[in-house]
Enzyme design. Structure first.
Site, mmCIF file in Angstrom:
data_model
loop_
_atom_site.group_PDB
_atom_site.id
_atom_site.type_symbol
_atom_site.label_atom_id
_atom_site.label_comp_id
_atom_site.label_asym_id
_atom_site.label_seq_id
_atom_site.Cartn_x
_atom_site.Cartn_y
_atom_site.Cartn_z
ATOM 1 N N HIS A 43 -1.602 21.528 5.869
ATOM 2 C CA HIS A 43 -1.161 20.132 5.958
ATOM 3 C C HIS A 43 -1.371 19.632 7.392
ATOM 4 O O HIS A 43 -1.939 18.570 7.631
ATOM 5 C CB HIS A 43 0.324 20.004 5.612
ATOM 6 C CG HIS A 43 0.611 19.988 4.148
ATOM 7 N ND1 HIS A 43 0.305 21.035 3.308
ATOM 8 C CD2 HIS A 43 1.184 19.045 3.351
ATOM 9 C CE1 HIS A 43 0.681 20.735 2.076
ATOM 10 N NE2 HIS A 43 1.226 19.528 2.073
ATOM 11 N N GLN B 150 30.666 -5.275 -33.879
ATOM 12 C CA GLN B 150 30.226 -3.982 -33.355
ATOM 13 C C GLN B 150 30.606 -2.862 -34.307
ATOM 14 O O GLN B 150 29.812 -1.955 -34.565
ATOM 15 C CB GLN B 150 30.901 -3.745 -31.995
ATOM 16 C CG GLN B 150 30.104 -2.943 -31.026
ATOM 17 C CD GLN B 150 28.751 -3.553 -30.769
ATOM 18 O OE1 GLN B 150 27.765 -2.827 -30.823
ATOM 19 N NE2 GLN B 150 28.647 -4.837 -30.525
ATOM 20 N N ASP C 221 22.044 -9.816 -29.502
ATOM 21 C CA ASP C 221 21.341 -8.925 -30.436
ATOM 22 C C ASP C 221 20.075 -9.563 -30.969
ATOM 23 O O ASP C 221 19.131 -8.859 -31.331
ATOM 24 C CB ASP C 221 22.241 -8.607 -31.648
ATOM 25 C CG ASP C 221 23.292 -7.581 -31.310
ATOM 26 O OD1 ASP C 221 23.104 -6.855 -30.322
ATOM 27 O OD2 ASP C 221 24.302 -7.518 -32.039
ATOM 28 N N HIS D 183 28.437 -1.659 -37.415
ATOM 29 C CA HIS D 183 27.179 -0.937 -37.248
ATOM 30 C C HIS D 183 27.220 0.464 -37.828
ATOM 31 O O HIS D 183 26.268 0.933 -38.435
ATOM 32 C CB HIS D 183 26.851 -0.799 -35.756
ATOM 33 C CG HIS D 183 25.961 -1.872 -35.239
ATOM 34 N ND1 HIS D 183 24.673 -2.033 -35.680
ATOM 35 C CD2 HIS D 183 26.156 -2.840 -34.314
ATOM 36 C CE1 HIS D 183 24.115 -3.057 -35.039
ATOM 37 N NE2 HIS D 183 25.001 -3.575 -34.212
ATOM 38 N N GLU E 122 28.129 -0.484 -23.330
ATOM 39 C CA GLU E 122 26.812 -1.048 -23.644
ATOM 40 C C GLU E 122 26.891 -2.580 -23.590
ATOM 41 O O GLU E 122 26.057 -3.230 -22.968
ATOM 42 C CB GLU E 122 26.425 -0.571 -25.047
ATOM 43 C CG GLU E 122 25.064 -1.028 -25.515
ATOM 44 C CD GLU E 122 24.848 -0.712 -26.982
ATOM 45 O OE1 GLU E 122 25.823 -0.386 -27.699
ATOM 46 O OE2 GLU E 122 23.679 -0.807 -27.429
ATOM 47 N N HIS E 123 27.894 -3.138 -24.261
ATOM 48 C CA HIS E 123 28.108 -4.587 -24.263
ATOM 49 C C HIS E 123 29.478 -4.899 -23.691
ATOM 50 O O HIS E 123 30.467 -4.324 -24.130
ATOM 51 C CB HIS E 123 28.078 -5.149 -25.684
ATOM 52 C CG HIS E 123 26.855 -4.778 -26.459
ATOM 53 N ND1 HIS E 123 26.876 -3.826 -27.457
ATOM 54 C CD2 HIS E 123 25.580 -5.223 -26.388
ATOM 55 C CE1 HIS E 123 25.656 -3.708 -27.976
ATOM 56 N NE2 HIS E 123 24.851 -4.535 -27.345
#
Lengths: 431, 431
Positions: A421, A260, A362, A263, A328-329
């Site tokens: 209405h 991770q 991934d 990145h 996220e993960h």
């Protein structure tokens, strides 16, 4: 070294809140520039696109036609990609397709006890735009993950935009677009590409939704065109949270933390464990593995600035922290991951057990790798087929069921001061 | 009189495009003001909220505690609402609840042929914020439509904000909040209320998602906090498209056109018919009904400025036009509505047959009346339970399935230059 926290520390709450609140991205204020670019493309269309592409991407073109990726260029790209990469992309595409097909919801239609028919009918978006970054962050796997859900949803037209600074495109990205089933590819990028997709130009038909990651300009442009078209999440830097116990292999955990961290210097890798010796062993393994990593500088910066190891007394104590991190993960690298899974409230994707490194997700797991970042798993989901379809609700009354329901509708219409209405119901009931 | 178009006219394409492109809302540029308000509330919390409420709503309070709607105020409001209105709200709530319960998706988990387990697990958002406008547009039905899907989804905490200019609140709105199951109510509004919900203050816990309609300031604020929290669609003025044939009752069609027009001078009512005499009769009925309508001025402005009657040769010809209009509400007031329904691609909600006036859907049908406006039915859906839940994806490999999938993941990691990704797989396979 990264930071080390323990729930036993007196200042844990403060330090954990600091970790959660850490601003990992500098938010560039590019809104004024983006606004001007959007306006120019909306008004001048193709001409503005060609100008901006010359200016920002150093790419000369006499018209937008020149910026279209041709079949010949695609063939050339496919030849440049090694066979094992092509095969891996095809395997990934097959698995993503198979998994996403299970996400298609069914239409629904039923009659209630009054005889009122209600229903939901799902239809695909007609055209989607896919933004693909140029340069280093131009990943073929990301093209698969964004395009295949649209194809599975039944989107007829997928227009991809990708900047090609100096004219250079990543052949793997073109190959992935081909395998995924992208219909059109333009060598344009930035806010100008978002504008072209949202508003259309003389040469580019507008789309109804734009997905895909991009830089600050792309994000600001997407935020501005939201409403004219749909957009996906604004993606932030990637994150992993690993919950590990004494059974975990420290080298494997360290490898996942670094996968991770490599990145982006703003990526975040966090380990929570109930086993102090494991914490120490992972910290050492990270340092050891860092030294032989090609992207060592990036990974080290991420680990030092945003990484953390948090020690807890019990694994149960880890779960409320995990739900606040809303990663996220989330890897549950423990002996009994299913037990912890039941306590997961906020996470983009969960990876169970010791043999499911996040990197499988991934690439080839089949689930989507476009996932909510920066705590947004608290309110949003990863990309799926649902992002490319929309629901039309259906209502059908008979004269009898209208007679049963009508009076309450008339009462509410009158109560809200919306006489017309009320009348539209009353007139059918001779009231 | 409104405009009249026919697909037989030589200039039809141009005039239809004009109708579609008509700018019905002046977009006020309030972004700078809103930014300042958001910043102030984020930094100063309660103090800023009290100040802004004094300034914009002419409501003095010594603290945010004073702005909380108390149980006593709620009881007093419930006593003020007529019994038939209360009963109609309860009927509406019961029907909305029953219909939305059918929207809850099931968790999914399966093992593929390689032994990889994949799954999706749905969980509710923990806390949602509900914006309710003050003044005229403060509708109890809208409170039900926004709050009940959240309750059905399992959201534990629903915080409602509603401005009370001069201290005045609509008791019907409070009653609807009570019936729907709202947890907290604050007498605050505007961008400052959105900021309080998004960032939290000393007295107000932050939420994860904000829904509900509002003015330009509220819309701009929601756009800005998007990312920190989730938001729903930015709602535009309401719309109806009615497709009618020679079997339609012109008085009923006219009543439905006006029910939409009375909302707002920017509302849009369009009739498409294959029957010229019906077109004439509806035009006359609209004029006749307008004269006796309390909100005549509003409805007349809407009908004159944005209304239209479009004549087509056949009903089939109507459908591509309807899909370009992508109306919030689509009435298929024809003999065989099911046949046309199959050709509907873009619409928020469809009302089938002669006995389903759109107003039934506004109040008691059971489906949601928060629907996509301004062509956004091309890419989005009405509010539903799905807006208050999120999906976590699940992946689980065994040693064997990792051995089967791993090599492709390693290939792609290497191809993307993400060596640590590749290593996190290789290290488990002793590669």
């Amino acid at each position: 070294m990264s930071r080390r926290l323990s729930t036993q520390d007196a200042d844990f709450d403060i330090r954990f809140a600091e970790l959660l609140g850490a601003k990992r991205e500098v938010s560039e204020d590019v809104d004024q520039v983006v606004r001007e670019i959007l306006d120019n493309v909306r008004i001048h269309g193709d001409g503005a696109l060609v100008e901006y592409t010359k200016k920002f991407d150093r790419l000369e073109a006499s018209s937008v036609d020149d910026l279209v990726v041709t079949d010949r260029e695609m063939d050339a790209a496919l030849e440049k990609v090694p066979l094992d990469t092509l095969n891996a992309l095809k395997l990934a595409a097959d698995r993503i397709r198979a998994h996403h097909q299970k996400q298609l919801p069914k239409n629904d239609r039923y009659k209630d006890h009054l005889g009122v028919e209600l229903g939901s009918r799902w239809t695909a978006i007609e055209a989607a735009g896919l933004y693909v970054p140029g340069g280093l962050a131009s990943y073929p796997s990301s093209v698969l993950m964004n395009a295949i859900p649209a194809v599975v949803a039944g989107v007829e037209r997928i227009a991809m935009v990708v900047p090609s600074p100096g004219g250079i495109l990543n052949p793997q990205v073109l190959a992935a677009a081909h395998i995924a089933g992208v219909s059109e590819i333009y060598r344009i990028g930035g806010a100008q590409a978002v504008a072209a997709l949202a508003y259309g130009t003389q040469s580019i038909e507008p789309v109804s939704k734009i997905v895909g990651p991009g830089n600050a300009y792309v994000a600001a442009a997407k935020r501005r065109v939201f409403g004219t078209v749909g957009i996906d999440m604004i993606a932030g830097p990637s994150e992993v949270l690993i919950i590990a116990d004494g059974h975990s292999n420290p080298d494997w955990v360290a490898a996942d933390l670094l996968a991770q961290a490599e990145h982006d210097p703003s990526a975040q890798s966090i380990l929570i464990t109930n086993d102090e010796p494991l914490a120490d062993a992972v910290a050492q393994a990270v340092e050891r593995q860092l030294t032989t990593l090609p992207r060592q500088d990036v990974a080290r910066a991420s680990w030092q600035d945003f990484g953390a190891i948090i020690c807890v007394k019990t694994l149960e104590e880890a779960m409320p922290l995990a739900n606040r991190i809303a990663a996220e993960h989330l890897e549950l690298a423990v002996a009994d991951p299913e037990k912890l899974l039941e306590k997961v409230r906020n996470a983009g994707a969960v990876f169970l057990g010791h043999h499911t490194p996040e990197a499988i997700g991934d690439y080839v797991g089949g689930s989507n790798h476009v996932l909510p970042t920066a705590r947004s798993a608290k309110f949003s989901s990863g990309l799926s087929v649902l992002d490319f379809i929309k629901r039309t609700s259906i209502l059908k009354c008979t004269p009898d069921s209208l007679r049963a329901l009508g009076p309450a509708a008339i009462t509410l219409g009158e109560a809200e001061g919306l006489t017309a209405h009320a009348r539209s119901v009353a007139i059918r009931l001779n009231l």
